[in-house]
Design a protein around this motif. Structure first.
Motif, short mmCIF file in Angstrom:
data_model
loop_
_atom_site.label_atom_id
_atom_site.label_comp_id
_atom_site.label_asym_id
_atom_site.label_seq_id
_atom_site.Cartn_x
_atom_site.Cartn_y
_atom_site.Cartn_z
N SER A 1 0.76 -1.31 -0.02
CA SER A 1 -0.05 -0.05 -0.11
C SER A 1 0.75 1.38 0.09
O SER A 1 1.88 1.30 0.54
CB SER A 1 -0.81 -0.08 1.37
OG SER A 1 -1.63 1.17 1.29
N CYS A 2 0.32 2.25 -0.63
CA CYS A 2 1.14 3.63 -0.88
C CYS A 2 0.08 4.66 -0.37
O CYS A 2 -0.99 4.85 -1.32
CB CYS A 2 1.79 3.78 -2.13
SG CYS A 2 2.50 5.30 -2.34
N SER A 3 0.24 5.47 0.56
CA SER A 3 -0.54 6.68 0.70
C SER A 3 0.09 8.01 0.33
O SER A 3 1.26 8.23 0.85
CB SER A 3 -1.05 6.79 2.08
OG SER A 3 -1.88 6.00 2.23
N PRO A 4 -0.12 8.75 -0.88
CA PRO A 4 0.67 9.87 -1.39
C PRO A 4 0.53 10.82 -0.42
O PRO A 4 -0.29 11.01 0.31
CB PRO A 4 -0.08 10.19 -2.65
CG PRO A 4 -1.45 9.68 -2.61
CD PRO A 4 -1.54 8.31 -1.67
N ILE A 5 1.50 12.14 -0.62
CA ILE A 5 1.08 13.25 0.07
C ILE A 5 0.05 13.71 -0.10
O ILE A 5 -0.64 13.67 -1.61
CB ILE A 5 2.44 14.20 -0.54
CG1 ILE A 5 3.71 13.45 -0.14
CG2 ILE A 5 2.17 15.63 -0.01
CD1 ILE A 5 4.78 14.32 -0.72
N SER A 6 -0.71 14.44 0.81
CA SER A 6 -2.18 15.17 0.35
C SER A 6 -2.05 15.95 -0.73
O SER A 6 -1.23 17.01 -0.96
CB SER A 6 -2.37 15.94 1.75
OG SER A 6 -3.60 16.54 1.66
N PHE B 1 -7.04 4.29 -5.78
CA PHE B 1 -8.48 4.56 -5.33
C PHE B 1 -8.86 6.05 -5.52
O PHE B 1 -7.92 6.94 -5.74
CB PHE B 1 -8.57 4.29 -3.71
CG PHE B 1 -8.31 2.63 -3.38
CD1 PHE B 1 -7.03 2.41 -3.18
CD2 PHE B 1 -9.11 1.94 -4.02
CE1 PHE B 1 -6.69 1.01 -3.08
CE2 PHE B 1 -8.88 0.54 -3.43
CZ PHE B 1 -7.77 -0.02 -3.16
N SER B 2 -10.07 6.56 -5.24
CA SER B 2 -10.58 7.82 -5.43
C SER B 2 -9.90 8.76 -4.50
O SER B 2 -9.72 10.02 -4.73
CB SER B 2 -12.08 8.11 -5.36
OG SER B 2 -12.46 7.46 -3.98
N ASN B 3 -9.19 8.12 -3.41
CA ASN B 3 -8.67 9.37 -2.46
C ASN B 3 -6.96 9.25 -2.66
O ASN B 3 -6.25 9.80 -1.82
CB ASN B 3 -8.67 8.69 -0.88
CG ASN B 3 -8.06 7.44 -0.79
OD1 ASN B 3 -7.71 6.84 -1.71
ND2 ASN B 3 -8.33 6.92 0.31
N SER B 4 -6.77 8.73 -4.00
CA SER B 4 -5.20 8.80 -4.57
C SER B 4 -4.45 7.76 -3.86
O SER B 4 -3.30 7.36 -4.40
CB SER B 4 -4.50 9.84 -4.39
OG SER B 4 -5.43 11.05 -5.24
N ARG B 5 -4.85 7.06 -2.84
CA ARG B 5 -4.13 5.84 -2.27
C ARG B 5 -4.03 5.04 -3.50
O ARG B 5 -4.80 4.71 -4.25
CB ARG B 5 -4.71 5.31 -1.12
CG ARG B 5 -4.02 4.47 -0.27
CD ARG B 5 -4.55 3.74 0.97
NE ARG B 5 -5.77 3.09 0.76
CZ ARG B 5 -5.61 1.95 0.53
NH1 ARG B 5 -4.42 1.12 0.67
NH2 ARG B 5 -6.64 1.24 0.37
#
Lengths: 111, 113
Positions: free
Chosen positions: B22-27, B69-73
């Motif tokens: 999993s990867c969560s990008p910078i806001s 995903f729609s939240n860019s994750r």
């Protein structure tokens, strides 16, 4: 043959030395040239990027691009032990293109 | 501002299994790219997602897939793991897909045994 060639080192220099790191490339379409620093067990960190040929300076770091020779360099002045890391060059033909990396040069700055 | 977050940091899997990273990008960043880093090959591009669509793809077999995903994750999946898949998997985010401004996470170290 890889598109981007980079000497893996290791390169060991004394503190205060000027360091020269280099990459050569074969794809003449590359227009943007980046330098990343990667500490052990960390992700790459962008140091600077240059568009087309010429020089760019940021503090102790100077990036140089010679498109006619397909050769780029990163100079580090007054090197510090904290500069000890792997330095990766990367390049792209356009800003929306994928990054093509060199394999990295490991630098060790000794006291 | 939080940086790029990758989970998990370390993973050990057995040959033949599958794995999801999993990867969560910078806001605010809409582009996420994935790279595989190995000692012999360096960093190699896997794929890029921008606004939930795959925009670029590298030369990896179909066992490697991803989604956004729609939240860019973003997630990447590797099926039927092979020993050669052992590597550091890095994701990078950029605000609008301009890769002169790519910021990397710390990576997920995958070991296949």
């Amino acid at each position: 043959q890889k598109e981007v060639e980079q000497d893996p080192g290791p390169l060991s220099v004394p503190e205060g030395a000027i360091v020269s790191l280099n990459c050569t490339y074969s794809n003449s379409a590359f227009q943007y040239f980046m330098w990343y620093r990667q500490y052990s067990r960390k992700g790459p960190e962008l140091l600077m990027y240059t568009y087309s040929s010429g020089n760019k300076e940021d503090g102790r770091f100077t990036a140089q691009v010679d498109k006619s020779s397909k050769y780029i360099s990163l100079f580090i002045r007054d090197s510090q032990p904290s500069d000890s890391a792997t330095y990766l060059c990367a390049m792209i033909p356009g800003t929306a293109s994928k990054l093509t990396f060199g394999t990295g040069t490991r630098l060790q700055v000794t006291l | 501002k939080a940086g790029v977050t990758q989970t998990p940091r370390y993973l050990i899997k057995t040959r033949g299994q599958q794995v999801t990273l999993s990867c969560s990008p910078i806001s605010g960043h809409r582009s996420v790219s994935w790279y595989q880093q190995t000692p012999g090959q360096g960093l190699q591009f896997l794929f890029e997602y921008f606004s939930e669509t795959q925009r670029n793809k590298g030369n990896f077999p179909g066992r490697f897939s991803g989604r956004q995903f729609s939240n860019s994750r973003s997630e990447m999946n590797v099926s039927t793991l092979e020993l050669g898949d052992s590597a550091l998997y890095l994701c990078a985010s950029s605000p609008s897909g301009e890769h002169t401004e790519a910021f990397f996470g710390q990576g997920t170290r995958l070991t296949v045994v």
